[in-house]
Design an enzyme around this catalytic site. Structure first.
Site, PDB file in Angstrom:
ATOM      1  N   LYS A  76     -18.506  60.437 119.997  1.00 52.45           N
ATOM      2  CA  LYS A  76     -18.940  59.092 119.614  1.00 52.45           C
ATOM      3  C   LYS A  76     -18.943  58.139 120.817  1.00 52.45           C
ATOM      4  O   LYS A  76     -18.459  58.484 121.887  1.00 52.45           O
ATOM      5  CB  LYS A  76     -18.068  58.565 118.473  1.00 52.45           C
ATOM      6  CG  LYS A  76     -18.098  59.461 117.217  1.00 52.45           C
ATOM      7  CD  LYS A  76     -19.415  59.392 116.451  1.00 52.45           C
ATOM      8  CE  LYS A  76     -19.718  60.564 115.548  1.00 52.45           C
ATOM      9  NZ  LYS A  76     -18.926  60.708 114.352  1.00 52.45           N
TER      10      LYS A  76
HETATM   11  C1  LIG Z   1     -18.628  61.471 113.006  1.00 51.11           C
HETATM   12  C2  LIG Z   1     -18.974  60.912 111.667  1.00 51.11           C
HETATM   13  C3  LIG Z   1     -18.018  60.725 110.666  1.00 51.11           C
HETATM   14  C4  LIG Z   1     -16.622  61.271 110.760  1.00 51.11           C
HETATM   15  O1  LIG Z   1     -15.921  60.792 111.816  1.00 51.11           O
HETATM   16  P1  LIG Z   1     -14.472  61.446 112.139  1.00 51.11           P
HETATM   17  O2  LIG Z   1     -13.833  60.437 113.021  1.00 51.11           O
HETATM   18  O3  LIG Z   1     -14.739  62.748 112.815  1.00 51.11           O
HETATM   19  O4  LIG Z   1     -13.769  61.621 110.846  1.00 51.11           O
HETATM   20  C5  LIG Z   1     -18.381  60.078 109.510  1.00 51.11           C
HETATM   21  N1  LIG Z   1     -19.637  59.656 109.321  1.00 51.11           N
HETATM   22  C6  LIG Z   1     -20.596  59.845 110.227  1.00 51.11           C
HETATM   23  C7  LIG Z   1     -21.974  59.329 109.959  1.00 51.11           C
HETATM   24  C8  LIG Z   1     -20.309  60.502 111.427  1.00 51.11           C
HETATM   25  O5  LIG Z   1     -21.278  60.730 112.321  1.00 51.11           O
END
Ligand SMILES: *Cc1c(COP(=O)(O)O)cnc(C)c1O
Length: 390
Positions: free
Chosen positions: A186
């Site tokens: 991210k």
């Molecule tokens: C990455 C992601 C998540 C989950 O994030 P985590 O921190 O790995 O739990 C949820 N929603 C979307 C759209 C994502 O891309």
């Protein structure tokens, strides 16, 4: 072959490494002063009353729904064009997910479909979870307004949306509850991690308690002036969702770079939009280049103008040394969601069509100009080799 361009890479510098080392040397590994500092700085960045650090966005979404009282019999509306985490948390609480399709231009929740679903399930909808796909803001004004009219809380899945702006305002700086992800890929990365922001004191308090085993120190404080440090009270069967200080150390330094890292993503997006403009592709929409977080840069193949399918296209790009991915395999294409919710591709024509034609290209601050040019060259070369006569 030239070296491989990975699909995603974090931007970790000496600042992050030094902060992590300082944290480890301090002897405090789990949630402590660094996590509290990260929360305070994150809340200040967005101008919110509360920021609650958690060990993933999935945990954050779960805590948010729990705090607003989602339970059996309640409906929560979201889209199929997302990662399974967005929807699985609805199941954790034994509530009923209702899925809607996306807008073909933005790939975000279709607001007309949302209004129809709110009407269809009137009186039962506890929450709406919009997903700011790729880092493009959903139509928050309309979504907040129609949810409020229906008595539903808006819990934003902002896993892609740091920093995203909507009419000049940062996503997370307004609204009911917003959840960010700091997963390794991210835009702000701590490996695993997440943050929930809200202005509501009661929701924040509930999420803080449930994040750590349902333990409340305050509950004890209410009945006694003397607070021995060993004492605590369990007020609910909570979870183990706290963020470690080691992860928070990464987050503190990453937050300082968030705007600079974003500028670099915007430059890469601009180069892609220019370099890919004349090809048989649909390119991502943005309402102003700098408003979009550009967590992802997705293209859609115009399959009537090239004689190569999406999967083969991806295979060829990989062979050319370009790491790519697909966002998303919509939930109507996964066995669990198909079977448990009776999802049918025909009910989600836009998400299904986008999925069948989409490829996500690499986009991250560490990409060099040469990397970006190589990606454009590889995509353009493939399109040219596989062009069909008009
Ligand atoms: C990455 C992601 C998540 C989950 O994030 P985590 O921190 O790995 O739990 C949820 N929603 C979307 C759209 C994502 O891309």
């Amino acid at each position: 072959m030239a070296d491989f361009i990975p699909f995603a890479l974090p931007t970790i510098g000496d600042e992050e490494i030094d902060e992590v080392v300082r944290t480890i040397r301090s002897g405090w590994l789990t949630t402590g002063p660094q996590a509290r500092r990260f929360e305070a700085e994150f809340a200040a960045y967005l101008g919110r009353r509360h920021a609650v650090a958690v060990n993933s966005a999935t945990a954050g979404l779960h805590l948010a729904l729990e705090a607003i009282g989602v339970g059996p019999g309640d409906v929560v509306i979201t889209t199929v064009f997302t990662f399974t985490a967005t929807a699985e948390v609805i199941r954790y609480l034994n509530a009923t997910p209702v899925f809607i399709d996306i807008n073909p231009k933005t790939k975000n929740m279709d607001v007309q479909a949302l209004k129809a679903a709110l009407h269809r399930h009137a009186g039962r909808v506890k929450a709406v979870i919009p997903v700011h796909f790729a880092g493009l803001a959903c139509e928050m004004g309309e979504i907040l307004e129609c949810a409020k009219k229906s008595g539903a809380v808006v819990v934003e899945d902002a896993a892609h949306a740091l920093p995203t702006r909507s009419a000049g305002r940062l996503i997370g700086s307004f609204g009911d509850i917003t959840v960010f992800s700091f997963y390794a890929t991210k835009t702000l990365a701590t490996g695993e991690g997440g943050m929930i922001v809200t202005d509501d004191d009661r929701w924040a308090e509930r999420m803080r308690v449930m994040r750590l085993h349902g333990i409340s120190k305050d509950a004890f404080g209410r009945y006694s002036d003397q607070k021995p440090s060993w004492h605590y009270e369990v007020v609910a069967p909570g979870y183990k969702y706290n963020l470690t200080d080691v992860a928070a150390a990464l987050g503190i330094q990453q937050l300082r770079k968030v705007e600079a890292m974003h500028e670099r993503r915007v430059e890469i997006a601009a180069a892609y939009l220019a370099g890919l403009a004349s090809l048989p592709l649909e390119l991502p929409y943005s309402d102003g280049l700098a408003s979009h977080a550009w967590h992802l840069f997705t293209i859609e193949l115009l399959l009537d103008r090239i004689d190569i399918g999406r999967d083969e296209f991806i295979g060829e790009l990989m062979k050319a040394g370009v790491g790519v991915s697909v966002h998303f395999i919509p939930l109507n294409r996964h066995p669990y969601w198909r079977q448990s919710c009776g999802l049918d591709d025909q009910d989600f024509p836009v998400a299904t069509d986008k999925f069948l034609r989409t490829v996500s290209l690499p986009i991250y601050p560490r990409m060099t100009k040469a990397h970006v040019e190589r990606v454009i060259g590889a995509v353009a070369g493939l399109c040219e080799r596989h062009a069909v006569a008009a």
